[in-house]
Design an enzyme around this catalytic site. Structure first.
Site, short mmCIF file in Angstrom:
data_model
loop_
_atom_site.label_atom_id
_atom_site.label_comp_id
_atom_site.label_asym_id
_atom_site.label_seq_id
_atom_site.Cartn_x
_atom_site.Cartn_y
_atom_site.Cartn_z
N SER A 1 -3.15 -2.28 6.17
CA SER A 1 -4.49 -2.71 6.56
C SER A 1 -5.42 -1.75 5.81
O SER A 1 -5.39 -1.32 5.21
CB SER A 1 -4.20 -2.66 8.37
OG SER A 1 -3.94 -1.35 8.40
N GLU B 1 7.07 0.53 11.98
CA GLU B 1 5.57 0.55 11.38
C GLU B 1 4.37 0.44 12.16
O GLU B 1 4.73 0.37 13.47
CB GLU B 1 5.32 -0.49 10.32
CG GLU B 1 6.53 -0.91 9.65
CD GLU B 1 6.67 0.11 8.42
OE1 GLU B 1 5.59 0.76 8.08
OE2 GLU B 1 7.73 0.49 7.96
N GLY B 2 3.29 0.98 11.88
CA GLY B 2 1.99 0.91 12.65
C GLY B 2 1.65 2.01 13.39
O GLY B 2 0.66 2.05 14.13
N GLU C 1 4.43 7.16 2.82
CA GLU C 1 5.11 6.02 2.99
C GLU C 1 4.66 5.06 2.19
O GLU C 1 3.63 4.92 1.59
CB GLU C 1 5.23 5.54 4.29
CG GLU C 1 4.06 4.99 5.03
CD GLU C 1 4.04 4.09 6.07
OE1 GLU C 1 5.16 3.45 6.54
OE2 GLU C 1 3.01 3.84 6.70
N ASN D 1 4.16 0.88 2.19
CA ASN D 1 4.06 -0.40 3.20
C ASN D 1 4.32 -1.63 2.59
O ASN D 1 3.37 -2.00 1.18
CB ASN D 1 2.70 -0.31 3.89
CG ASN D 1 2.39 0.93 4.46
OD1 ASN D 1 3.05 1.30 5.72
ND2 ASN D 1 1.54 1.90 4.07
N LYS E 1 11.37 10.14 11.47
CA LYS E 1 10.75 8.77 11.70
C LYS E 1 11.87 7.98 11.83
O LYS E 1 12.83 7.91 11.10
CB LYS E 1 10.10 8.49 10.19
CG LYS E 1 9.18 9.45 9.93
CD LYS E 1 8.27 8.93 8.73
CE LYS E 1 7.38 9.95 8.03
NZ LYS E 1 6.60 9.46 6.88
N LYS F 1 11.72 2.79 6.14
CA LYS F 1 11.92 4.29 5.84
C LYS F 1 13.14 4.74 5.39
O LYS F 1 13.20 5.56 4.64
CB LYS F 1 11.30 5.12 7.16
CG LYS F 1 9.83 4.85 7.35
CD LYS F 1 9.29 5.43 8.54
CE LYS F 1 7.63 5.13 8.45
NZ LYS F 1 7.16 3.69 8.74
N ARG G 1 0.93 -1.19 0.04
CA ARG G 1 0.13 -0.01 0.02
C ARG G 1 1.05 1.29 0.07
O ARG G 1 1.50 1.39 1.11
CB ARG G 1 -0.87 0.01 1.34
CG ARG G 1 -2.22 0.92 1.09
CD ARG G 1 -3.08 1.09 2.29
NE ARG G 1 -2.29 2.05 3.30
CZ ARG G 1 -2.15 1.71 4.50
NH1 ARG G 1 -3.11 0.84 5.05
NH2 ARG G 1 -1.47 2.46 5.33
N ARG H 1 -8.03 7.49 4.42
CA ARG H 1 -7.89 7.54 5.84
C ARG H 1 -8.17 9.11 6.14
O ARG H 1 -7.27 9.83 5.49
CB ARG H 1 -6.90 7.01 6.45
CG ARG H 1 -6.98 5.47 6.53
CD ARG H 1 -5.64 4.89 7.36
NE ARG H 1 -4.49 5.21 6.37
CZ ARG H 1 -3.35 5.01 6.74
NH1 ARG H 1 -2.97 4.54 8.18
NH2 ARG H 1 -2.23 5.57 6.25
P1 ADP Z 1 3.78 4.62 10.07
O1 ADP Z 1 4.69 3.43 9.44
O2 ADP Z 1 3.98 4.84 11.54
O3 ADP Z 1 2.24 4.35 9.70
P2 ADP Z 1 4.09 6.78 8.57
O4 ADP Z 1 5.16 7.61 7.70
O5 ADP Z 1 2.83 6.63 7.78
O6 ADP Z 1 4.47 5.99 9.72
O7 ADP Z 1 3.30 8.07 9.26
C1 ADP Z 1 2.40 8.20 10.46
C2 ADP Z 1 1.23 9.33 9.89
O8 ADP Z 1 2.10 10.51 10.09
C3 ADP Z 1 1.01 9.32 8.72
O9 ADP Z 1 -0.25 8.41 8.23
C4 ADP Z 1 0.64 11.00 8.46
O10 ADP Z 1 -0.58 11.07 8.87
C5 ADP Z 1 1.61 11.44 9.07
N1 ADP Z 1 2.95 11.99 8.14
C6 ADP Z 1 4.01 11.13 8.11
N2 ADP Z 1 4.88 11.68 7.08
C7 ADP Z 1 4.30 12.64 6.75
C8 ADP Z 1 4.84 13.80 5.79
N3 ADP Z 1 5.79 13.90 5.27
N4 ADP Z 1 3.84 14.95 5.85
C9 ADP Z 1 2.48 14.91 6.45
N5 ADP Z 1 2.23 13.89 7.37
C10 ADP Z 1 2.95 12.80 7.54
MG MG Z 2 1.50 4.89 7.78
#
Ligand code: ADP
Ligand code: MG
Length: 513
Positions: free
Chosen positions: A163, A401-402, A156, A158, A397, A335, A134, A487
């Site tokens: 999910s 994950e999660g 990101e 996945n 970051k 990441k 995803r 989402r």
């Molecule tokens: P995880 O693996 O924990 O899902 P993500 O990289 O998806 O990590 O980050 C979690 C959440 O943080 C994302 O769903 C988003 O809402 C927010 N986020 C992450 N990176 C960004 C970004 N570059 N700009 C805006 N929001 C972000």
């Molecule tokens: Mg995410």
């Protein structure tokens, strides 16, 4: 600041209209399994000692507005992303370099790499790999060039346990139903039959698994075959997984079992041909040959309580079952790997996507991401992250994950000061994407939350490939886009995880902007 891209939306409802919409939303959701197990804070263990209750999944009342061009853009790169990540996962040499930067400072990544090395030494027996990926995006508008129009930027990618594919098809169904019964006022012209794209994530993900199951072939030892859903226990988001499982049973005739991550060594064994044999605890005299292990667990270090859990992971990895994902595919989704590709002027994308046109489309979706190491780009990133003013435009970051692991904006300089400098390279620094502001109403735990929201679009991709090792050893057998997820979270929250308690599931209402 986020720009205002959308007209006034959603409409205000009077009390009778809201009651009509909500009662239909609640009934439709439960009737169609758009549901989760309740949190303990919502329904206490004393109220529901046997865990029999379910509740409507956090969901938006209205489909959120999403630019049609952005939606199409995200879908159009899905196959290129499948190609890219299957190529990365098959390039052990490249992954090794990426992982080597992390092994001394990130025990989880180090343990995963050890699992791979152990199987490599013994020899892999299954060349087939399944990715149910995803790719997550937000809408971006360039503040320096407002004429350029919106585009999507990737949050990101996945490669494990992506999910909400099960629930996503049903949110689309819910919003479509609310439209059909006139629960949305006629004045809201944006919501119509043409503006609501169907999410085919349930059939899409199940088809990916069915293709892998079929490619594995029948059991040579004459056993019945099955697909294992490797799950966390307890799991609140169980219906999301069940929808895909039931589709696999019903449409493809595939037998499935749910196996809690902690029970791998109890309920499976690897035979002399390295076949993975599953014995259901409820029927100990029966045996099934496992064609595919679909991981909805095993992505977080908290799930590995002792060496026994790592031994379980190794048992699956060394077996002949197809893994979704393999350890290498999981590591391709770190990441760190995303950062190496997306650091401005990175030469790495070409290695995996030799087709220039395809690479250019993928490149357009990258937001700038920097390492936090001692390289030139890393030094620049450290400066940006330590300065409270520039840090406001970034998210830091770790390799997790999660949800719930990132450090946002103003918190970054303080976090770095409290973290030994030797550990900084375990993180990546990413520019925040600032999507356009809009309002919506989220229904969560029986309550309505109205206000500014931020949407994140996920495009599922299914990819089945054969990796015989070496430069030319990869052959992609199946590569298709597998539906979408939207989402939506309150704009006050930086995090977006639905299961982690921050967001809701939504569907897209496409608008021409
Ligand atoms: P995880 O693996 O924990 O899902 P993500 O990289 O998806 O990590 O980050 C979690 C959440 O943080 C994302 O769903 C988003 O809402 C927010 N986020 C992450 N990176 C960004 C970004 N570059 N700009 C805006 N929001 C972000
Ligand atoms: Mg995410």
């Amino acid at each position: 600041m986020a720009t205002q891209l959308y007209p006034e939306y959603p409409p205000d409802l009077n009390e009778a209209e809201q009651t009509y919409l909500l009662s239909n939303l609640k009934d439709w959701s439960i009737a169609h399994g758009l549901a989760v197990r309740p949190t303990a804070s919502y329904v206490s263990a004393e109220t529901d000692p046997s865990g029999a209750l379910a509740t409507t999944a956090p969901v938006t009342l209205f489909p959120s507005l999403f630019p049609r061009v952005c939606f199409e853009q995200a879908k159009s790169v899905a196959q290129a992303y499948n190609e890219l990540y299957s190529a990365i996962a098959s390039d052990e040499e490249w992954l090794k370099q990426t992982v080597e930067e992390l092994v001394d400072i990130d025990d989880f990544i180090a343990e995963l790499w050890k699992v791979h090395l152990a199987v490599k030494q013994e020899g892999y027996v299954q060349p087939l790999n399944l990715g149910l990926f995803r790719s997550d995006y937000m809408v971006h508008t360039d503040p320096t060039n407002p004429q350029s129009g919106p585009c999507v930027k990737q949050v990101e990618f996945n490669t494990i346990a992506s999910s909400f594919g099960g629930l996503s098809s049903h949110v689309f169904g819910l919003h479509k139903h609310l439209l059909a019964i006139d629960a949305y006022p006629e004045t809201v012209a944006s919501i119509n039959d043409k503006s609501l794209p169907e999410s085919k994530s349930v059939p899409g993900l199940a088809l990916g698994m069915a293709k892998a199951h079929e490619a594995y072939g029948p059991s040579t030892g004459g056993l019945p075959t099955c697909v294992i859903f490797l799950v966390q226990d307890p799991e609140r988001n169980v219906f999301d997984q069940r929808h895909v499982e039931y589709e696999l049973n019903k449409t493809h005739g595939v037998r499935t079992f749910r196996l809690p991550f902690g029970r791998v060594l109890e309920d499976t064994k690897v035979d002399s041909d390295r076949k993975l044999i599953y014995t259901p605890p409820h029927a100990p005299s029966k045996q099934f040959e496992v064609t595919l292990v679909y991981f909805r667990a095993g992505y977080s270090p908290d799930e590995y309580h002792s060496q026994r859990d790592w031994d379980g992971r190794l048992q699956i990895e060394r077996s002949a079952a197809i893994k979704c994902p393999s350890v290498l595919t999981q590591l391709a989704g770190t990441k760190k790997a995303q950062q190496v590709l997306a650091t401005p002027h990175s030469p790495h994308l070409k290695r995996f996507l030799p087709d220039d046109a395809q690479a250019a489309e993928v490149l357009k979706t990258f937001a700038p991401i920097y390492p936090m190491d001692e390289s030139e780009a890393g030094k620049e990133a450290r400066k940006l992250a330590l300065d409270p003013e520039t840090a406001m435009r970034y998210v830091l970051k770790p390799q997790r994950e999660g949800g719930g692991n990132n450090v946002y904006r103003r918190a970054i300089p303080g976090f770095l000061k409290d973290t030994p400098e030797t550990h900084w390279p375990a993180h990546i620094l990413m520019e925040m994407i600032e999507p356009p502001a809009q309002d919506n109403v989220i229904f969560r735990n029986g309550e309505l939350q109205k206000g500014g929201v931020i949407c994140e679009l996920g495009i599922y991709g299914a990819c089945l490939w054969r990796d015989e090792g070496g430069q030319s050893g990869r052959e992609v057998l199946e590569n298709f886009e597998a539906g979408y997820l939207l989402r939506t979270k309150g704009s006050g929250s930086e995090e977006g995880g639905v299961a982690a308690g921050f967001g809701s599931v939504d569907s897209a209402c496409l608008v021409d902007v």
